[in-house]
Design a protein around this motif. Structure first.
Motif, short mmCIF file in Angstrom:
data_model
loop_
_atom_site.label_atom_id
_atom_site.label_comp_id
_atom_site.label_asym_id
_atom_site.label_seq_id
_atom_site.Cartn_x
_atom_site.Cartn_y
_atom_site.Cartn_z
N VAL A 56 0.83 -1.21 0.00
CA VAL A 56 0.00 0.00 0.00
C VAL A 56 0.86 1.26 0.00
O VAL A 56 0.59 2.22 -0.74
N LEU A 57 1.91 1.27 0.82
CA LEU A 57 2.82 2.42 0.85
C LEU A 57 3.51 2.60 -0.49
O LEU A 57 3.75 3.73 -0.94
N PHE A 58 3.82 1.49 -1.16
CA PHE A 58 4.45 1.54 -2.48
C PHE A 58 3.54 2.26 -3.48
O PHE A 58 3.99 3.10 -4.27
N VAL A 59 2.25 1.96 -3.42
CA VAL A 59 1.30 2.52 -4.38
C VAL A 59 0.95 3.97 -4.06
O VAL A 59 0.91 4.83 -4.94
N TYR A 60 0.70 4.27 -2.77
CA TYR A 60 0.11 5.56 -2.41
C TYR A 60 1.10 6.59 -1.87
O TYR A 60 0.78 7.77 -1.83
N ILE A 61 2.28 6.16 -1.46
CA ILE A 61 3.22 7.11 -0.87
C ILE A 61 4.42 7.38 -1.77
O ILE A 61 4.90 8.52 -1.86
#
Length: 310
Positions: free
Chosen positions: A254-259
């Motif tokens: 999730v952090l890879f996609v959104y951050i």
């Protein structure tokens, strides 16, 4: 939603995970199997927990809600992905796209809050066993659950509100579901201001819940290392390791996609990461629940009762 030439976008075309017919056939069978296992397994876990009062609360109360959220999370996206494997052209009405985005973000953010709640519960049971009766009171448990669902809904409203206030020209999105940031690329106007609200909202949820997970587990690790009993240390590790595995995989993708900066990865990398946190992690949570000793014992007793009545 009108563009500069007064045309109206009434639907979005989902390009899907791949356009290779062979891969589509293979992926359809794989992800259909994963989806069936996820839904049937999590429904079974929920029924098992509700029908097994010997399972310790509030841990299994939280796990039953996590199972429910995982069903919703997977169902909000996987059927659309499966449909894209069978059709050359997968179209979703704009209203359907907004609804799908809203349900996906609601369940995704709620999952973040529930994972943080479970981490807090682990901290109470391992580091503060004498105060655990306070931590596990029904009032505290239901407050944490209500806050989790409310936080998910509030986070989703920033995403859907952003999408409803945009105008679109092109309508083909290079993804296998309606995700906000690929859709923003189709907007006719400037999206920098429109991105602010969902970006702040999602970052707040991810950072706050991740912090809430890291801090308790830091104390838990410290407490485990201080234990003199090998059996107690092994039991504490087994309690936490499955949860940590799911947390690491979920937050990592999730952090890879959104951050991460959008220029640092390709659309195909985003698709792979999205498959992991939306499709794979819900099944992994199920596997982690089934590995618990109490769940195996409750399942054995339930099957024994069913066999006795038959």
């Amino acid at each position: 939603m009108e563009t500069a030439n007064h045309t109206t976008v009434t639907e979005f075309i989902i390009l899907g995970l791949t356009d290779n017919p062979t891969l589509c056939a293979i992926f359809f069978e794989i992800f259909l199997g994963v989806y069936i296992v996820t839904v049937v397994g999590n429904i079974s876990i929920t029924i098992l927990i509700q029908s097994s009062p010997q399972l310790p609360m509030p841990m299994y109360l939280f796990l039953s809600h996590l199972a429910f959220v995982d069903i919703g999370y997977s169902t909000s996206v996987t059927p659309i992905m499966l449909m894209s494997f069978l059709r050359e052209r997968t179209a979703i009405p704009v209203t359907g796209c907004i609804a799908q985005l809203g349900s996906d973000v609601t369940f995704g953010a709620t999952e973040c809050f529930l994972l943080a709640t479970i981490a807090y519960n682990h901290y109470g049971s391992i580091c503060s066993p004498l105060l655990y009766s306070i931590h596990r009171s029904p009032v505290v448990c239901f407050f944490l659950l209500e806050a989790s669902y409310l936080g998910g809904c509030i986070n989703a409203s920033s995403f859907t509100g952003c999408l409803m206030n945009l105008s679109f020209g092109p309508n083909k999105t290079n993804h296998f579901f309606c995700d906000l940031f690929p859709l923003l690329k189709l907007s006719c106007g400037h999206v920098s201001i429109a991105e602010i609200s969902p970006a702040i909202s999602s970052a707040s949820v991810l950072i706050s819940t991740l912090f809430t997970i890291i801090v308790p587990y830091s104390y838990i690790l410290h407490s485990i290392l201080k234990m003199h009993s090998t059996e107690g240390r092994k039991k504490a590790f087994s309690t936490c390791i499955s949860h940590l595995t799911a947390v690491t995989l979920f937050y990592g993708t999730v952090l890879f996609v959104y951050i991460m900066p959008k220029s640092s990865y390709s659309a195909d990398q985003v698709k792979v990461a999205s498959v992991i946190y939306i499709v794979v992690v819900p099944m992994l949570n199920l596997i982690c629940s089934l590995r618990k000793k109490e769940v195996k014992e409750a399942m054995r007793k339930l099957m024994a009762r069913a066999h006795w009545f038959s």
